[in-house]
Design a protein around this motif. Structure first.
Motif, PDB file in Angstrom:
ATOM      1  N   LEU A  46      15.607  -7.326   0.693  1.00 31.78           N
ATOM      2  CA  LEU A  46      15.936  -8.267  -0.365  1.00 31.78           C
ATOM      3  C   LEU A  46      17.186  -9.026   0.042  1.00 31.78           C
ATOM      4  O   LEU A  46      18.182  -8.429   0.414  1.00 31.78           O
ATOM      5  N   TRP A  47      17.122 -10.358  -0.006  1.00 29.29           N
ATOM      6  CA  TRP A  47      18.261 -11.192   0.353  1.00 29.29           C
ATOM      7  C   TRP A  47      19.059 -11.539  -0.905  1.00 29.29           C
ATOM      8  O   TRP A  47      20.233 -11.272  -1.002  1.00 29.29           O
ATOM      9  N   ASP A  48      18.392 -12.151  -1.871  1.00 31.26           N
ATOM     10  CA  ASP A  48      19.071 -12.492  -3.113  1.00 31.26           C
ATOM     11  C   ASP A  48      18.064 -12.821  -4.200  1.00 31.26           C
ATOM     12  O   ASP A  48      16.871 -12.971  -3.937  1.00 31.26           O
ATOM     13  N   VAL A  49      18.574 -12.920  -5.420  1.00 31.05           N
ATOM     14  CA  VAL A  49      17.777 -13.309  -6.584  1.00 31.05           C
ATOM     15  C   VAL A  49      18.591 -14.335  -7.358  1.00 31.05           C
ATOM     16  O   VAL A  49      19.776 -14.133  -7.609  1.00 31.05           O
ATOM     17  N   GLU A  50      17.943 -15.438  -7.698  1.00 26.89           N
ATOM     18  CA  GLU A  50      18.602 -16.494  -8.477  1.00 26.89           C
ATOM     19  C   GLU A  50      17.796 -16.785  -9.731  1.00 26.89           C
ATOM     20  O   GLU A  50      16.569 -16.856  -9.642  1.00 26.89           O
ATOM     21  N   PRO A  51      18.373 -16.994 -10.871  1.00 27.44           N
ATOM     22  CA  PRO A  51      19.768 -16.660 -11.152  1.00 27.44           C
ATOM     23  C   PRO A  51      19.908 -15.156 -11.305  1.00 27.44           C
ATOM     24  O   PRO A  51      18.987 -14.465 -11.760  1.00 27.44           O
ATOM     25  N   GLU A  52      21.046 -14.654 -10.936  1.00 28.02           N
ATOM     26  CA  GLU A  52      21.292 -13.219 -10.932  1.00 28.02           C
ATOM     27  C   GLU A  52      21.103 -12.589 -12.322  1.00 28.02           C
ATOM     28  O   GLU A  52      20.608 -11.478 -12.450  1.00 28.02           O
ATOM     29  N   ARG A  53      21.462 -13.326 -13.342  1.00 29.26           N
ATOM     30  CA  ARG A  53      21.372 -12.781 -14.714  1.00 29.26           C
ATOM     31  C   ARG A  53      19.936 -12.555 -15.166  1.00 29.26           C
ATOM     32  O   ARG A  53      19.684 -11.831 -16.115  1.00 29.26           O
ATOM     33  N   ARG A  54      18.968 -13.184 -14.478  1.00 23.71           N
ATOM     34  CA  ARG A  54      17.545 -13.034 -14.843  1.00 23.71           C
ATOM     35  C   ARG A  54      16.805 -12.085 -13.898  1.00 23.71           C
ATOM     36  O   ARG A  54      15.594 -12.003 -13.918  1.00 23.71           O
ATOM     37  N   GLN A  55      17.561 -11.411 -13.048  1.00 28.17           N
ATOM     38  CA  GLN A  55      16.962 -10.533 -12.041  1.00 28.17           C
ATOM     39  C   GLN A  55      16.068  -9.483 -12.696  1.00 28.17           C
ATOM     40  O   GLN A  55      16.460  -8.862 -13.680  1.00 28.17           O
ATOM     41  N   PRO A  56      14.875  -9.276 -12.141  1.00 30.87           N
ATOM     42  CA  PRO A  56      13.991  -8.237 -12.687  1.00 30.87           C
ATOM     43  C   PRO A  56      14.538  -6.851 -12.323  1.00 30.87           C
ATOM     44  O   PRO A  56      15.451  -6.737 -11.504  1.00 30.87           O
ATOM     45  N   PRO A  57      13.976  -5.793 -12.879  1.00 31.31           N
ATOM     46  CA  PRO A  57      14.419  -4.437 -12.523  1.00 31.31           C
ATOM     47  C   PRO A  57      14.275  -4.192 -11.011  1.00 31.31           C
ATOM     48  O   PRO A  57      13.350  -4.698 -10.371  1.00 31.31           O
ATOM     49  N   MET A  58      15.176  -3.406 -10.457  1.00 34.94           N
ATOM     50  CA  MET A  58      15.160  -3.118  -9.024  1.00 34.94           C
ATOM     51  C   MET A  58      13.840  -2.478  -8.600  1.00 34.94           C
ATOM     52  O   MET A  58      13.365  -2.714  -7.489  1.00 34.94           O
ATOM     53  N   ALA A  59      13.216  -1.717  -9.473  1.00 34.38           N
ATOM     54  CA  ALA A  59      11.919  -1.097  -9.147  1.00 34.38           C
ATOM     55  C   ALA A  59      10.869  -2.162  -8.850  1.00 34.38           C
ATOM     56  O   ALA A  59      10.044  -2.001  -7.943  1.00 34.38           O
ATOM     57  N   VAL A  60      10.882  -3.258  -9.588  1.00 36.78           N
ATOM     58  CA  VAL A  60       9.940  -4.359  -9.358  1.00 36.78           C
ATOM     59  C   VAL A  60      10.214  -4.990  -7.994  1.00 36.78           C
ATOM     60  O   VAL A  60       9.289  -5.241  -7.216  1.00 36.78           O
ATOM     61  N   LEU A  61      11.473  -5.235  -7.686  1.00 38.76           N
ATOM     62  CA  LEU A  61      11.831  -5.839  -6.394  1.00 38.76           C
ATOM     63  C   LEU A  61      11.467  -4.918  -5.237  1.00 38.76           C
ATOM     64  O   LEU A  61      11.005  -5.386  -4.190  1.00 38.76           O
ATOM     65  N   LYS A  62      11.613  -3.611  -5.413  1.00 36.49           N
ATOM     66  CA  LYS A  62      11.226  -2.653  -4.366  1.00 36.49           C
ATOM     67  C   LYS A  62       9.721  -2.656  -4.151  1.00 36.49           C
ATOM     68  O   LYS A  62       9.245  -2.565  -3.021  1.00 36.49           O
ATOM     69  N   GLU A  63       8.967  -2.764  -5.234  1.00 32.92           N
ATOM     70  CA  GLU A  63       7.500  -2.837  -5.113  1.00 32.92           C
ATOM     71  C   GLU A  63       7.082  -4.094  -4.367  1.00 32.92           C
ATOM     72  O   GLU A  63       6.199  -4.053  -3.507  1.00 32.92           O
ATOM     73  N   ILE A  64       7.706  -5.218  -4.701  1.00 34.83           N
ATOM     74  CA  ILE A  64       7.387  -6.479  -4.031  1.00 34.83           C
ATOM     75  C   ILE A  64       7.749  -6.392  -2.554  1.00 34.83           C
ATOM     76  O   ILE A  64       6.981  -6.808  -1.688  1.00 34.83           O
ATOM     77  N   ARG A  65       8.912  -5.813  -2.247  1.00 32.98           N
ATOM     78  CA  ARG A  65       9.325  -5.622  -0.847  1.00 32.98           C
ATOM     79  C   ARG A  65       8.274  -4.800  -0.098  1.00 32.98           C
ATOM     80  O   ARG A  65       7.887  -5.132   1.020  1.00 32.98           O
ATOM     81  N   GLY A  66       7.806  -3.724  -0.724  1.00 29.12           N
ATOM     82  CA  GLY A  66       6.771  -2.893  -0.101  1.00 29.12           C
ATOM     83  C   GLY A  66       5.493  -3.666   0.166  1.00 29.12           C
ATOM     84  O   GLY A  66       4.860  -3.495   1.209  1.00 29.12           O
ATOM     85  N   ALA A  67       5.129  -4.543  -0.754  1.00 31.13           N
ATOM     86  CA  ALA A  67       3.931  -5.369  -0.558  1.00 31.13           C
ATOM     87  C   ALA A  67       4.123  -6.317   0.623  1.00 31.13           C
ATOM     88  O   ALA A  67       3.231  -6.468   1.459  1.00 31.13           O
ATOM     89  N   ILE A  68       5.293  -6.953   0.699  1.00 29.60           N
ATOM     90  CA  ILE A  68       5.565  -7.897   1.792  1.00 29.60           C
ATOM     91  C   ILE A  68       5.540  -7.172   3.137  1.00 29.60           C
ATOM     92  O   ILE A  68       5.132  -7.741   4.144  1.00 29.60           O
ATOM     93  N   MET A  69       5.953  -5.905   3.153  1.00 29.83           N
ATOM     94  CA  MET A  69       5.978  -5.133   4.406  1.00 29.83           C
ATOM     95  C   MET A  69       4.583  -4.754   4.903  1.00 29.83           C
ATOM     96  O   MET A  69       4.443  -4.307   6.042  1.00 29.83           O
ATOM     97  N   GLN A  70       3.560  -4.934   4.064  1.00 33.78           N
ATOM     98  CA  GLN A  70       2.209  -4.644   4.524  1.00 33.78           C
ATOM     99  C   GLN A  70       1.886  -5.532   5.719  1.00 33.78           C
ATOM    100  O   GLN A  70       2.230  -6.712   5.741  1.00 33.78           O
ATOM    101  N   ARG A  71       1.244  -4.967   6.688  1.00 32.96           N
ATOM    102  CA  ARG A  71       1.006  -5.650   7.972  1.00 32.96           C
ATOM    103  C   ARG A  71       0.388  -7.044   7.807  1.00 32.96           C
ATOM    104  O   ARG A  71       0.818  -7.988   8.435  1.00 32.96           O
TER     105      ARG A  71
END
Length: 142
Positions: A46-71
């Motif tokens: 994860l690089w950043d989220v804009e705007p920071e005040r609207r950032q989703p829960p970290m669990a959501v960002l971790k799930e998305i990161r895991g999806a992007i890491m799929q081959r």
């Protein structure tokens, strides 16, 4: 360009006015996250989220990161980045021949070579580094 989607979140590489490091954008409801990826390994962060005040829960960002890491998603993101931007963002960095790793910046020391050109082989899923005055070139399997 659309890379894919995960639970309704669209993962994209923007091809206009884009810049290094390689990254994808993920748009949510009122927020935009950027995730960096590499042409050296399969890591995504994860690089950043804009705007920071609207950032989703970290669990959501971790799930998305895991999806992007799929081959298949990572291969598609790399292909789009390379085809439209024609860079893997490694030029003018250095390669440590013994440690087999990229070092930031232009370093002049024994066993370290400047990366003159770097490219992505979409079909072979590898990154190829051409080095200044090196005994050969480097292929990194992805």
């Amino acid at each position: 360009m659309r890379v894919g989607a995960y639970k309704g979140y669209v993962i994209s590489v923007f091809i206009r006015d884009e810049h290094c490091p390689p990254h994808v954008h993920v748009r949510g409801n009122g927020w935009d996250a950027r995730f960096r990826f590499s042409f050296l390994d399969g890591d995504v962060e994860l690089w950043d989220v804009e705007p920071e005040r609207r950032q989703p829960p970290m669990a959501v960002l971790k799930e998305i990161r895991g999806a992007i890491m799929q081959r298949h998603y990572l291969a598609r993101a790399r292909r789009i980045w390379w085809e439209y931007l024609q860079t893997v963002c490694l030029e003018n960095h250095s390669w440590d021949w013994e440690a087999r790793e990229v070092l930031p910046g232009l370093l002049i020391q024994p066993g370290v070579y400047v990366i003159a050109r770097a490219r992505h082989d979409v079909v072979g899923q590898k990154t190829i580094l051409n080095l200044v005055r090196a005994p050969g070139f480097v292929e990194i399997e992805l």
